[in-house]
Design an enzyme around this catalytic site. Sequence first.
Site, PDB file in Angstrom:
ATOM      1  N   SER A  14      60.815  30.907  48.300  1.00 43.32           N
ATOM      2  CA  SER A  14      61.788  30.291  47.383  1.00 43.32           C
ATOM      3  C   SER A  14      63.048  31.132  47.200  1.00 43.32           C
ATOM      4  O   SER A  14      63.684  31.103  46.142  1.00 43.32           O
ATOM      5  CB  SER A  14      61.150  30.023  46.009  1.00 43.32           C
ATOM      6  OG  SER A  14      60.050  29.161  46.131  1.00 43.32           O
ATOM      7  N   GLY A  16      65.619  30.662  49.236  1.00 41.59           N
ATOM      8  CA  GLY A  16      66.724  29.817  49.674  1.00 41.59           C
ATOM      9  C   GLY A  16      66.979  29.833  51.161  1.00 41.59           C
ATOM     10  O   GLY A  16      68.130  29.732  51.597  1.00 41.59           O
ATOM     11  N   LYS A  17      65.905  29.945  51.956  1.00 36.71           N
ATOM     12  CA  LYS A  17      66.093  29.898  53.419  1.00 36.71           C
ATOM     13  C   LYS A  17      66.760  28.605  53.855  1.00 36.71           C
ATOM     14  O   LYS A  17      67.639  28.606  54.720  1.00 36.71           O
ATOM     15  CB  LYS A  17      64.743  30.023  54.143  1.00 36.71           C
ATOM     16  CG  LYS A  17      64.153  31.391  54.227  1.00 36.71           C
ATOM     17  CD  LYS A  17      63.118  31.511  55.325  1.00 36.71           C
ATOM     18  CE  LYS A  17      62.023  30.469  55.281  1.00 36.71           C
ATOM     19  NZ  LYS A  17      61.151  30.574  54.111  1.00 36.71           N
ATOM     20  N   GLU A 148      49.357  31.968  58.029  1.00 39.65           N
ATOM     21  CA  GLU A 148      49.704  30.617  58.448  1.00 39.65           C
ATOM     22  C   GLU A 148      50.954  30.583  59.327  1.00 39.65           C
ATOM     23  O   GLU A 148      51.096  29.716  60.192  1.00 39.65           O
ATOM     24  CB  GLU A 148      49.932  29.728  57.215  1.00 39.65           C
ATOM     25  CG  GLU A 148      48.684  29.493  56.379  1.00 39.65           C
ATOM     26  CD  GLU A 148      48.506  30.553  55.297  1.00 39.65           C
ATOM     27  OE1 GLU A 148      49.191  31.600  55.373  1.00 39.65           O
ATOM     28  OE2 GLU A 148      47.678  30.343  54.396  1.00 39.65           O
ATOM     29  N   THR A 187      65.838  48.626  47.973  1.00 44.64           N
ATOM     30  CA  THR A 187      65.903  48.143  49.355  1.00 44.64           C
ATOM     31  C   THR A 187      64.562  48.202  50.076  1.00 44.64           C
ATOM     32  O   THR A 187      64.431  47.673  51.177  1.00 44.64           O
ATOM     33  CB  THR A 187      66.927  48.957  50.161  1.00 44.64           C
ATOM     34  OG1 THR A 187      66.480  50.314  50.269  1.00 44.64           O
ATOM     35  CG2 THR A 187      68.295  48.931  49.489  1.00 44.64           C
ATOM     36  N   VAL A 240      74.881  32.386  42.966  1.00 51.04           N
ATOM     37  CA  VAL A 240      76.120  31.681  42.632  1.00 51.04           C
ATOM     38  C   VAL A 240      75.770  30.450  41.812  1.00 51.04           C
ATOM     39  O   VAL A 240      74.612  30.026  41.760  1.00 51.04           O
ATOM     40  CB  VAL A 240      76.892  31.277  43.912  1.00 51.04           C
ATOM     41  CG1 VAL A 240      77.467  32.500  44.606  1.00 51.04           C
ATOM     42  CG2 VAL A 240      76.009  30.489  44.867  1.00 51.04           C
ATOM     43  N   CYS A 379      63.331   2.988  42.070  1.00 50.28           N
ATOM     44  CA  CYS A 379      61.958   2.765  42.519  1.00 50.28           C
ATOM     45  C   CYS A 379      61.076   2.395  41.319  1.00 50.28           C
ATOM     46  O   CYS A 379      61.170   1.301  40.799  1.00 50.28           O
ATOM     47  CB  CYS A 379      61.436   3.986  43.277  1.00 50.28           C
ATOM     48  SG  CYS A 379      59.961   3.658  44.274  1.00 50.28           S
ATOM     49  N   HIS A 516      65.493   4.479  47.334  1.00 49.94           N
ATOM     50  CA  HIS A 516      65.888   5.814  46.862  1.00 49.94           C
ATOM     51  C   HIS A 516      67.276   6.166  47.393  1.00 49.94           C
ATOM     52  O   HIS A 516      67.418   6.811  48.436  1.00 49.94           O
ATOM     53  CB  HIS A 516      64.873   6.862  47.322  1.00 49.94           C
ATOM     54  CG  HIS A 516      63.564   6.787  46.615  1.00 49.94           C
ATOM     55  ND1 HIS A 516      63.305   7.478  45.451  1.00 49.94           N
ATOM     56  CD2 HIS A 516      62.442   6.075  46.887  1.00 49.94           C
ATOM     57  CE1 HIS A 516      62.073   7.208  45.048  1.00 49.94           C
ATOM     58  NE2 HIS A 516      61.531   6.354  45.897  1.00 49.94           N
ATOM     59  N   GLU A 518      69.325   8.317  46.452  1.00 55.06           N
ATOM     60  CA  GLU A 518      69.638   9.752  46.412  1.00 55.06           C
ATOM     61  C   GLU A 518      69.483  10.432  47.756  1.00 55.06           C
ATOM     62  O   GLU A 518      70.108  11.470  48.023  1.00 55.06           O
ATOM     63  CB  GLU A 518      68.768  10.462  45.361  1.00 55.06           C
ATOM     64  CG  GLU A 518      67.277  10.506  45.647  1.00 55.06           C
ATOM     65  CD  GLU A 518      66.494   9.331  45.095  1.00 55.06           C
ATOM     66  OE1 GLU A 518      65.287   9.472  44.854  1.00 55.06           O
ATOM     67  OE2 GLU A 518      67.105   8.259  44.908  1.00 55.06           O
TER      68      GLU A 518
END
Length: 552
Positions: A14, A16-17, A148, A187, A240, A379, A516, A518
Amino acid sequence: MTKFVFVTGGVVSSLGKGIAAASLAAILESRGLKVTMLKLDPYINVDPGTMSPFQHGEVFVTDDGAETDLDLGHYERFISTKMRKINNFTTGQIYESVIRKERRGEYLGKTVQVIPHITNEIQSFIYRGAEGYDVAIVEIGGTVGDIESLPFLEAARQLSLRAGRNMAAFIHLTLVPFIASAGELKTKPTQHSVQKLREIGISPHALLCRADRPIPEDERAKISLFSNVPKDAVISVWDVDTIYKIPNLLHNQGLDAIICKELNLSPPPADLTVWNKLVHALDNPEKEVSICMVGKYVDLTESYKSLIEALCHAGIHTNSRVNIDFLDSEEIEEKGTAGLLEKYDAILVPGGFGSRGVEGKIQAAQYAREHKIPYLGICLGMQVALIEYARNVAGLKNANSTEFAPDTEQPVVALITEWQNQDGKIEQRDKESELGGTMRLGAQTCAIEPGTLASEIYGNVVTERHRHRYEANNHYLDRIKGAGLVVSACTPNEKLCEIMELPKSAHPWYMGVQYHPEFKSTPREGHPLFIAFVKAALKHKETQHNVQERAA
């Protein structure tokens, strides 16, 4: 031949790849390259369609009906390439494909193993999704060190080796945490993550270092030294306030130049004018509007990711800041609508599955209808508005959906296969519409009734993506339409309700859609339905303000 950029992650998930990968793709596209993106998910599920939004977040749907990871939504929002089934695959799909081949005897009796059979299959899937493009950016889910993810990482290593020099580049996204008690950025997690990646046989060409602040030069130099990555390829990616600033953030630090050099590409300079305009619009809104989203996954905004972004896009294209408040529909069931909905300029009820919180959504639709507040139901949000109208206006007091009340006497919403039990009438339907054990998925085109609100928004036709099982029951629609509801679009074959609305004489802006929308909204163009909805909210706010001024 297509060249590849593999994006991996380390330390924690999580980070942000997907957004980082999509931002790089946007820069490369702005340089005139034809770019596509793939997401490799290491879970054994065949797709995320049956996974809980609480655990996995939103399920994104493509035009060709694939239920995919939510990162594909980011991909479509950042680049012009439309995602398809081949742009997302999982460990489950890979093993399923290999086992089918083994059963057919395609391996000629050999022992089927992870290497080479699984890794070869992964490479085959990657090449299939990348065909026809200059660059394919391949995001590998999970983090380095996960059991995995190992087959995917090994397949990427093998592909880069076989493809040859200047055909593949690796970007590694990692965390540089700030330890408040020490007052320092650390680091070491990045160092260990890169070390783990190099043990697998992959040396990154660039590092994207996530932190809550810009990383100082000394720390970048330290990361470079211990990770064996040039200092200018240690990219600082700090928090940001909008993801649409990321393309400029990466470009200003030369990430696209580094990748183009590694891939031996010489495209024209990047033109990020469109992103600059978007960011300017976000930072300088002229108006403000508050929308209440009445849902059941309010603690996890990832569950409504595309919807939140679509409202943000509408704000960009109406020069307004769209403030979204999430209200749990179970709270409405417990407390009623009084004191909860009055302050909002518009109400939106999104999609969902299951009976929890449904009566609260029905009450929200009723409140919006009776108080002339702009309403958009998506929906399930359309279905609850239909149920509410049937109960309180059309005289069908027991109206419900068989999803929530299987034995309801008045199933105004039901599976198509259940309709044949009513009055002995069997609706005409083709094989694609046997929805009893599956979903209506993907894009569908329908004609729109002229003179309706929908026609003002879309024109003569609408093409949108679907993900649902239950439909408005045609056996009840005539009675409900007779009570004043307008069905402004239906599917061409089965005549299933796609859009319902109230006439302007009854309500200034009230609409429900079975699809949907969106999933097709982008920041560059917005989406006509959400833009119209936000404009209606702005108008309602202005009207209410004028009423209050006159009263004062």
